[in-house]
Design an enzyme around this catalytic site. Sequence first.
Site, PDB file in Angstrom:
ATOM      1  N   LYS A   1      35.120  36.185  40.854  1.00 32.60           N
ATOM      2  CA  LYS A   1      35.548  37.267  40.176  1.00 32.60           C
ATOM      3  C   LYS A   1      34.952  37.338  38.829  1.00 32.60           C
ATOM      4  O   LYS A   1      34.757  38.567  38.343  1.00 32.60           O
ATOM      5  CB  LYS A   1      37.189  37.472  40.099  1.00 32.60           C
ATOM      6  CG  LYS A   1      37.584  36.908  41.286  1.00 32.60           C
ATOM      7  CD  LYS A   1      37.965  38.099  42.102  1.00 32.60           C
ATOM      8  CE  LYS A   1      38.600  37.846  43.425  1.00 32.60           C
ATOM      9  NZ  LYS A   1      38.859  39.060  44.303  1.00 32.60           N
TER      10      LYS A   1
HETATM   11  C1  LIG Z   1      38.556  32.469  46.052  1.00 32.56           C
HETATM   12  C2  LIG Z   1      38.420  33.576  46.689  1.00 32.56           C
HETATM   13  N1  LIG Z   1      37.764  33.501  47.989  1.00 32.56           N
HETATM   14  C3  LIG Z   1      37.712  34.810  48.672  1.00 32.56           C
HETATM   15  C4  LIG Z   1      38.322  35.948  48.422  1.00 32.56           C
HETATM   16  C5  LIG Z   1      38.153  37.082  49.254  1.00 32.56           C
HETATM   17  O1  LIG Z   1      37.381  38.209  48.494  1.00 32.56           O
HETATM   18  P1  LIG Z   1      37.515  39.694  48.840  1.00 32.56           P
HETATM   19  O2  LIG Z   1      38.964  40.139  48.522  1.00 32.56           O
HETATM   20  O3  LIG Z   1      36.406  40.318  48.095  1.00 32.56           O
HETATM   21  O4  LIG Z   1      37.049  39.792  50.239  1.00 32.56           O
HETATM   22  C6  LIG Z   1      39.208  35.936  47.162  1.00 32.56           C
HETATM   23  C7  LIG Z   1      40.168  37.090  46.750  1.00 32.56           C
HETATM   24  O5  LIG Z   1      39.484  38.228  46.850  1.00 32.56           O
HETATM   25  C8  LIG Z   1      39.310  34.741  46.549  1.00 32.56           C
HETATM   26  O6  LIG Z   1      39.790  34.612  45.251  1.00 32.56           O
HETATM   27  N1  LIG Z   2      41.781  37.435  46.263  1.00 34.22           N
HETATM   28  C1  LIG Z   2      42.117  38.367  45.129  1.00 34.22           C
HETATM   29  C2  LIG Z   2      42.844  39.710  45.602  1.00 34.22           C
HETATM   30  C3  LIG Z   2      42.539  40.985  44.760  1.00 34.22           C
HETATM   31  O1  LIG Z   2      41.256  41.273  45.204  1.00 34.22           O
HETATM   32  P1  LIG Z   2      40.286  42.446  44.468  1.00 34.22           P
HETATM   33  O2  LIG Z   2      38.981  41.855  44.651  1.00 34.22           O
HETATM   34  O3  LIG Z   2      40.577  43.589  45.059  1.00 34.22           O
HETATM   35  O4  LIG Z   2      40.517  42.291  43.011  1.00 34.22           O
HETATM   36  C4  LIG Z   2      42.599  37.872  43.882  1.00 34.22           C
HETATM   37  O5  LIG Z   2      42.386  36.568  43.819  1.00 34.22           O
HETATM   38  O6  LIG Z   2      43.376  38.254  42.967  1.00 34.22           O
END
Ligand SMILES: Cc1ncc(COP(=O)(O)O)c(C=O)c1O
Ligand SMILES: N[C@@H](CCOP(=O)(O)O)C(=O)O
Length: 462
Positions: free
Chosen positions: A112
């Site tokens: 993120k």
């Molecule tokens: C460590 C981790 N892996 C994978 C994901 C999944 O990613 P996305 O929500 O973009 O599919 C998340 C949260 O979104 C995450 O925090």
């Molecule tokens: N896994 C995410 C959930 C939110 O996802 P987002 O990519 O839409 O912000 C988290 O860790 O918060």
Amino acid sequence: MHYVSTRGTAPHLTFEEAMLTGLARDGGLYLPSEVPTLTPATIKAMAGKSYEEIAYTVMRPYIGETFTDAQFMDLITAAYAGFGHDARAPLVQMAPNHFLLELFHGPTLAFKDFAMQLIGQMFQASLSRSGERVTIVGATSGDTGSAAIEAFRGLDAVDVFILYPHGRVSEVQRRQMTTPTESNVHAIAVDGDFDTCQAAVKDMFNDFEFRDAVKLAGVNSINWGRVLAQVVYYFSSAVSLGAPDRPVSFTVPTGNFGDIFAGFIAKKMGLPIEKLVVATNQNDILHRALETGGYVTQGVQPSISPSMDIQVSSNFERALYFAYDCDGAAVAQQMEQLKSEGGFKISQGALEGLRAVYASGRVSEAQTSAMISRAFGEMGELLCPHSAIGVEVAQDHLGTTPMITLATAHPAKFPDAVTAASGEHPPLPARMDDLFDRDERVTRVANDLAAIQKIIKDGISA
Ligand SMILES: Cc1ncc(COP(=O)(O)O)c(C=O)c1O
Ligand SMILES: N[C@@H](CCOP(=O)(O)O)C(=O)O
């Protein structure tokens, strides 16, 4: 270029407006009106360039007049300066044709940070120019919240409120959200699951009186800027393995579908991606949808990969928009059905379109632990549970095309699951040594929209 809603009826916006807006006013998600392509020569020229230079080339066509070329490069440079690895997103070889893309070297140890650090810079530049203030409200299953709080803490023009499911994030994730002392950031523990928190955020965007009163903005992946910044590492990693002359595939641990959708955008921009593989935990709505065509919610099951404990997957709406040939009315109809009936059936044509791009797999809790143990035992690679899910699913899709699995978080964010599976305790980086000694500040609230809105209104800086 302008930005359009997946549901077709919201006003068209510039990049800056879309970035500051969050959810479209018709309930949809913003997307660029067209996806620019990069020529093979432009992609080839990325070889040997820094991550920041590649980021500039990939994102510049989307930014329009929001920033000048020089300003945009400065924002990118500032965004990645605090990362703990010179390559920003290094590739590690796991097997002859399988590579791990380490996306956890940013300040909060999850992928993120790649988008959130840049969005923090862009919000700051844009708001200090206009003199406006905004209120960011986000939902998190652990990583988005900590990355957002880190990126926005102490900024004058922004208050940040992060809703997380009480008791359903790891202790490290919780402390990353609850221990910052800056008064403009607020952690709110909601009695519910991630879907509850995400639904509350979307309800706040759809409550126009509240939305306009607090100048609501969003930094979840509903924000196009989030997805855009994540497109970059698909290019940087593929180019280092020989793209555009050599195609690659990616396996992506998936929850809200933002990360893998960024891979789809990279593919549309001209990066030769053979397959994008969705890897889910037991909350497997995306795997079921791709297998059966039925997108049906079942309630979130807590797991050892809590960041992926998601059922209503926001960005799947963006994938559907392309699968339905940019027909906003068709997407709106399916989203209505999701809200009223808890699910919908994807049309055969759209399903075939999705299957041409995405494959998928689901991993049980036992398989996740076994993969953490195996990767550590055989390769000395300590994986977080989410990354382990990616590596496990990737095993079924290895072939002659190089596979890149995204390692989305650092194992030290999930020490209990990692230690139980591998026998090895993953240490936090030294700069976080005192995380467990710091005081926590959090507001606990029931799943009650009015109560959450009151906390936000009362907490906004004067
Ligand atoms: C460590 C981790 N892996 C994978 C994901 C999944 O990613 P996305 O929500 O973009 O599919 C998340 C949260 O979104 C995450 O925090
Ligand atoms: N896994 C995410 C959930 C939110 O996802 P987002 O990519 O839409 O912000 C988290 O860790 O918060």
